[in-house]
Design an enzyme around this catalytic site. Sequence first.
Site, PDB file in Angstrom:
ATOM      1  N   ALA A  48      58.722  92.269  31.362  1.00 38.90           N
ATOM      2  CA  ALA A  48      60.081  92.771  31.200  1.00 38.90           C
ATOM      3  C   ALA A  48      60.635  93.145  32.574  1.00 38.90           C
ATOM      4  O   ALA A  48      59.901  93.214  33.556  1.00 38.90           O
ATOM      5  CB  ALA A  48      60.105  93.983  30.268  1.00 38.90           C
ATOM      6  N   LYS A  49      61.917  93.389  32.628  1.00 38.16           N
ATOM      7  CA  LYS A  49      62.561  93.868  33.855  1.00 38.16           C
ATOM      8  C   LYS A  49      63.895  94.471  33.468  1.00 38.16           C
ATOM      9  O   LYS A  49      64.438  94.157  32.405  1.00 38.16           O
ATOM     10  CB  LYS A  49      62.775  92.721  34.849  1.00 38.16           C
ATOM     11  CG  LYS A  49      62.837  93.157  36.295  1.00 38.16           C
ATOM     12  CD  LYS A  49      61.476  93.536  36.822  1.00 38.16           C
ATOM     13  CE  LYS A  49      61.506  93.795  38.321  1.00 38.16           C
ATOM     14  NZ  LYS A  49      60.154  94.078  38.840  1.00 38.16           N
TER      15      LYS A  49
END
Length: 419
Positions: A108-109
């Site tokens: 994720a980011k």
Amino acid sequence: MAVEVKRQSAFATAQRRFDAAAEELGLDDGVRRLLREVKRELVVHFPVQHDDRSVKVYTGYRVQHNINRGPAKGGLRYSPGLSLDTVKAMAMLMTWKCAVVGIPYGGAKGGVDVDPRQLSQSELEHLTRRFATEIALLIGPEKDIPAPDLGTNPQIMAWIMDTISMHSGHSVTASVTGKPVDVGGSEGRIDAPGRGVTYLTLEALKYLHVDEETPTVAIQGMGQMGGSAARLLHEAGLRVVAVSDSKGGVHNPRGLDLEALREHHRVRGTATGFKGADDIPGPDLLELPVTVLVPAAMEDQITEANADRVRARLVTEGANAATSPEADAILHERGVFLVPDILANAGGVIASYFEWVQDLQAFFWEEEEINTKLHHVITRAFYEVLHTSVNRRLDMRAAAYSLAVQRVANATTVRGIYP
């Protein structure tokens, strides 16, 4: 004559690297289509009241690429001009990073399009707490665990953890990593990214049979990654001869006094003008005749425009996507050994994994034990990638992607498609 480089979008480049790995592995078309896209992308627009009572609306993001191997994991970036495209690319990169080192996370980011340097401490806290509230439907210890990235720090993680805890009615320390030790953070977390770079640089030098008595190092970037790597590589016996920041670089072939340079940088806000070295333009650092080059700043620093002028024998990618696909091919053809980002800078996410585990158990380890575990995990991954590289006759990045993509594809196939 300068070579004009037409850059792809960050996500298109990430997909291109995945496609190459998928082709090498002969992945099933259905799995290939699934893994080359992100699972979720959340875009939020939220108001923040500034100290002068004015209100500004900011744009933030949280993207999850894949969660088939475990909860999503990835940093939060506060950066002016941050785009959904960049966040998607970094989320995909995190999936492969977690897989290649064998920790049970997906990628994720996230982040906010903001320059944190333009905000007061109060404004920064208000922005962080409101952003955390906006993305709270996605994050949590079993779902998605943020961490610091460019423009964020342990204090910001503490505010996010506190915000999530206030919503839950009890302390949820495992909701983020990279926190201060006082609120469930882990010993050794701050130096972990630079420590990982140091461990793998030393392993790569052994593999390359470098016989120089004191190998030389040039480091692009003086942030958390670059600063820690410089100090730890020096402590390991290498000679740091050049560093740079966003305003320029300094070079002394006899070696830099790092302690004095850190103080100079603290006072002046830049490395340039340091009396113990000569000023050089920042881009020139990449082309110095050194044993090791550590690009630890921003994306797309080594490209087809300058790859043929890189004179280092070893490149250890401290920054994500520091080298373009075209530059990869040039460096490989010239015999430059490259330790790719998804492996080289995985020290941070490995230490974050340790912090998450400690929070879930409410049982904490000493820093020496954490560093020992980090060394074991990241060096084991290095030799797995090296073995794949030699056996399949792939460069190190292709080998790392091949291993990572295969592991995620295996998890995807075993789990099947719901319903």
